[in-house]
Design an enzyme around this catalytic site. Structure first.
Site, short mmCIF file in Angstrom:
data_model
loop_
_atom_site.label_atom_id
_atom_site.label_comp_id
_atom_site.label_asym_id
_atom_site.label_seq_id
_atom_site.Cartn_x
_atom_site.Cartn_y
_atom_site.Cartn_z
N CYS A 212 -2.87 0.77 7.16
CA CYS A 212 -3.05 0.42 8.06
C CYS A 212 -3.76 1.36 9.64
O CYS A 212 -3.78 0.91 10.28
CB CYS A 212 -1.38 -0.02 8.45
N GLU B 31 5.46 -4.74 11.37
CA GLU B 31 3.90 -3.17 11.70
C GLU B 31 2.48 -4.12 10.91
O GLU B 31 3.28 -4.23 9.79
CB GLU B 31 4.98 -2.41 10.88
N GLU C 196 8.13 2.76 13.89
CA GLU C 196 8.85 2.87 13.22
C GLU C 196 8.55 4.22 13.27
O GLU C 196 8.16 4.70 13.61
CB GLU C 196 7.78 2.79 11.77
N ASN D 231 0.71 -1.26 -0.29
CA ASN D 231 0.02 0.18 0.64
C ASN D 231 0.96 1.08 -0.42
O ASN D 231 0.19 2.06 -0.34
CB ASN D 231 -1.23 0.21 1.29
P1 NAP Z 1 0.25 -8.90 3.03
O1 NAP Z 1 -0.25 -9.54 1.83
O2 NAP Z 1 0.70 -9.53 4.51
O3 NAP Z 1 2.19 -8.85 2.53
C1 NAP Z 1 3.56 -8.17 2.98
C2 NAP Z 1 4.48 -8.87 2.77
O4 NAP Z 1 4.35 -9.90 2.82
C3 NAP Z 1 4.53 -9.13 1.08
O5 NAP Z 1 6.16 -8.47 0.58
C4 NAP Z 1 4.62 -10.15 0.98
O6 NAP Z 1 4.76 -10.74 -0.69
C5 NAP Z 1 5.13 -11.28 1.67
N1 NAP Z 1 4.94 -12.13 1.91
C6 NAP Z 1 3.76 -12.91 1.90
N2 NAP Z 1 4.14 -14.60 3.06
C7 NAP Z 1 4.96 -14.63 3.09
C8 NAP Z 1 5.74 -15.49 3.88
N3 NAP Z 1 5.15 -16.61 4.33
N4 NAP Z 1 7.17 -15.18 4.44
C9 NAP Z 1 7.23 -13.43 4.15
N5 NAP Z 1 6.90 -13.17 3.73
C10 NAP Z 1 5.70 -12.70 3.18
O7 NAP Z 1 0.56 -7.72 3.41
P2 NAP Z 1 -0.47 -7.08 1.91
O8 NAP Z 1 -1.55 -7.56 1.74
O9 NAP Z 1 1.08 -7.12 0.90
O10 NAP Z 1 -0.56 -5.41 2.64
C11 NAP Z 1 -1.58 -4.84 3.92
C12 NAP Z 1 -1.26 -5.05 5.09
O11 NAP Z 1 -0.30 -4.33 5.72
C13 NAP Z 1 -2.39 -4.76 5.87
O12 NAP Z 1 -3.56 -5.64 6.64
C14 NAP Z 1 -2.30 -3.39 6.38
O13 NAP Z 1 -2.36 -3.17 7.61
C15 NAP Z 1 -0.93 -4.07 7.24
N6 NAP Z 1 0.02 -2.31 6.92
C16 NAP Z 1 0.67 -2.12 7.92
C17 NAP Z 1 1.37 -1.20 8.34
C18 NAP Z 1 1.58 -0.58 9.37
O14 NAP Z 1 2.69 -0.13 9.50
N7 NAP Z 1 1.38 -1.22 10.58
C19 NAP Z 1 1.72 -0.51 7.26
C20 NAP Z 1 0.95 -0.51 6.08
C21 NAP Z 1 0.49 -2.18 5.68
P3 NAP Z 1 3.86 -10.61 -1.22
O15 NAP Z 1 3.19 -9.28 -1.63
O16 NAP Z 1 4.30 -11.65 -2.80
O17 NAP Z 1 2.35 -11.31 -1.58
#
Ligand code: NAP
Ligand code: MG
Length: 483
Positions: free
Chosen positions: A288, A254, A463, A156
């Site tokens: 997020c 995060e 962060e 995002n």
């Molecule tokens: P996600 O599906 O959890 O993916 C995050 C990252 O993890 C991606 O690079 C993903 O690769 C990778 N990943 C997937 N499986 C993995 C594994 N087994 N081991 C290590 N890495 C793996 O999250 P998203 O859908 O991209 O993002 C949305 C989420 O991020 C929301 O829940 C949002 O709230 C959260 N977020 C949190 C913050 C914060 O600061 N707290 C900031 C922004 C977003 P792929 O892309 O190839 O699947």
């Protein structure tokens, strides 16, 4: 190097490489579903090469052994180059994520540059301390870098979230293997080009694009890696923490959020409604730290619903490359279907859809109308879980105590908001909200100096700020006998 030269490649050991096996993945513009390029589909062999390059660079001291002031100069140069290449970065980010160009230009790119500037200054300040032990010794602590960091980021805010790890991590002297989200990897490649042009030595910064499910476990448990800096969903984050925990690697996580925004009857209503809208539509709700759960003091409930119902349809929505657009598409068809499914479940359960509640057919893109839902209970998935779309639930409350309990009533705790003109109430409620950051009379007021992060399922660690810098260091005590 022009972008044509490095899109589709991996950055390992200071050079651009095809993925082992040569596979690539299409990059889709979510505003129209069209393919705009390719990125390399890295393999576990590529992770091995990148981890080795980062390890060798770390152990050589070529970066970790520099005085902080020298690292600082290089990071300032990174910041300057980000600003010089702002248009290229903003256009890539906008086309890749579907982010309105206005925000990509005015928020994403300057925030990334600010992070490098802020942590360039911090690189000069990292210090240990002398300990006043009641022993015949001279005792002091040193702050040392952790080593090789695996940085895994979500779709995002690709540029901001990459930079929020590299800026403090590089300031402290670490080296990196970065795996950006597979849907939105382009800005990480531009960043690799910038970091190198600024003078970060070969091997210090490596980018392996590819699927998290194929590469993630290998990366997170890799013997050459010392720390995992993860941002993403609760589900993937808890899996990462579990497998990293087995091999005792430190993780900062995060994770997701579902931010409550409490609107008291004494608030400045016009200002508060503007805040409420931007808090749930910013980045098309894929934020997020969004504020998708509005709690309104009961006397204002119907008035606020009425204002919101009329206002949200007027927020400019459409082509993100248009400078006037405020709401772009969701990142993918999957995300669109997920958001739509959650709203339909609320509708079917009897909630009142005050505005929106439908997909929009624009240029083949993944657009969803900004949606306001009333008369919905705390057990509904739209209230309990992270929707990650432009969807606001609105619920009434009768007392400050009830508002705090409802705000704290989900498994998340990332960001929260209080809209009130009563200063004592602002402090009182802020202190009791379970969140890493609380905004009063505004939303998303962020800066590299202000830490944020989660409690409960929203994760571990912080962060931004000194807190982030310290998380990329470890302390060592040196104790010298005086005689
Ligand atoms: P996600 O599906 O959890 O993916 C995050 C990252 O993890 C991606 O690079 C993903 O690769 C990778 N990943 C997937 N499986 C993995 C594994 N087994 N081991 C290590 N890495 C793996 O999250 P998203 O859908 O991209 O993002 C949305 C989420 O991020 C929301 O829940 C949002 O709230 C959260 N977020 C949190 C913050 C914060 O600061 N707290 C900031 C922004 C977003 P792929 O892309 O190839 O699947
Ligand atoms: Mg995902």
């Amino acid at each position: 190097m022009s972008k044509a030269g490095y899109y589709g490649k991996l950055f390992i050991g200071g050079d651009w490489h095809e993925a082992t096996g040569g596979k690539r993945r299409d990059v889709i513009n979510p505003a129209n579903g069209k393919v705009i390029g390719t990125v390399a589909a890295g393999t576990t062999a590529d992770i091995d090469r990148a981890a080795q390059a980062a390890r060798t660079a770390f152990d050589s001291g070529v970066w970790s052994g520099l005085p902080g002031r020298e690292r600082s100069r290089v990071l300032l140069k990174v910041s300057q180059l980000i600003r010089e290449r702002a248009d290229e970065l903003a256009e890539a980010e906008s086309a890749d994520v579907g982010k309105p160009i206005m925000f990509a230009k005015n928020i994403d790119v300057p925030t990334a540059a600010d992070q490098f500037e802020y942590f360039a200054a911090q690189a000069q300040l990292l210090d240990g301390s002398v300990r006043n032990a009641p022993l015949p010794v001279h005792a002091y602590t040193r702050r040392e870098p952790v080593g090789v960091v695996a940085a895994v980021t979500p779709f995002n805010f690709p540029l901001i979230l990459s930079s929020s790890k590299f800026a403090p991590g590089l300031a402290a002297g670490n080296t990196f293997v970065h795996k950006p989200a597979s849907e939105t990897s382009l800005s990480a490649l531009i960043l690799a080009d910038i970091v190198t042009a600024a003078g970060v030595p070969r091997g210090v910064f490596n980018v392996v694009t590819g699927s998290g499910s194929a590469l993630g476990d290998h990366l997170v448990t890799h013997p050459l890696i010392d720390k995992i800096a993860f941002t993403g969903s609760v589900e993937v984050g808890s899996h990462v923490a579990e497998i990293a925990g087995k091999v005792l690697k430190p993780v900062t996580a995060e994770l997701g959020g579902n931010g409550p925004n409490i609107l008291f009857a004494d608030a400045d209503i016009d200002k508060a409604v503007g805040t409420v809208i931007s808090a749930f539509v910013f980045n098309t709700g894929q934020f997020c730290m969004a504020g998708p759960r509005l709690l309104v003091e009961r006397p204002l409930y119907e008035t606020v619903l009425d204002i919101l119902g009329k206002a949200v349809g007027g927020v400019p929505l459409g082509d993100p490359s248009n400078p006037g657009t405020v709401i772009g598409p969701l990142v993918s068809k999957d995300q669109l279907d997920k958001v739509s499914g959650m709203v339909e479940a609320a509708r079917a359960a009897g909630a009142r859809i005050v505005a929106g509640g439908r997909k929009l057919d624009i240029d083949g893109g993944y657009f969803y109308a900004p949606t306001v839902i009333a008369d919905i209970n705390d057990r509904a998935p739209c209230v309990r879980e992270e929707v990650f779309g432009p969807v606001l639930t609105v619920q009434p409350f009768d007392s400050e105590e009830e508002a705090i309990a409802r705000a704290n009533g989900t498994r998340y705790g990332l960001a929260a908001g209080v809209q009130t003109t009563d200063i004592a109430r602002a402090h009182r409620v802020a202190a009791r909200l379970e969140a890493g950051i609380v905004w009063v009379n505004g939303w998303a007021m962020l800066d590299p100096s202000i830490p944020f992060g989660g409690v409960r399922n929203s994760g571990w660690g912080r962060e931004s700020g000194e807190e982030a810098l310290l998380s990329y260091t470890r302390s060592k005590s040196v104790v010298i006998a005086l005689g």
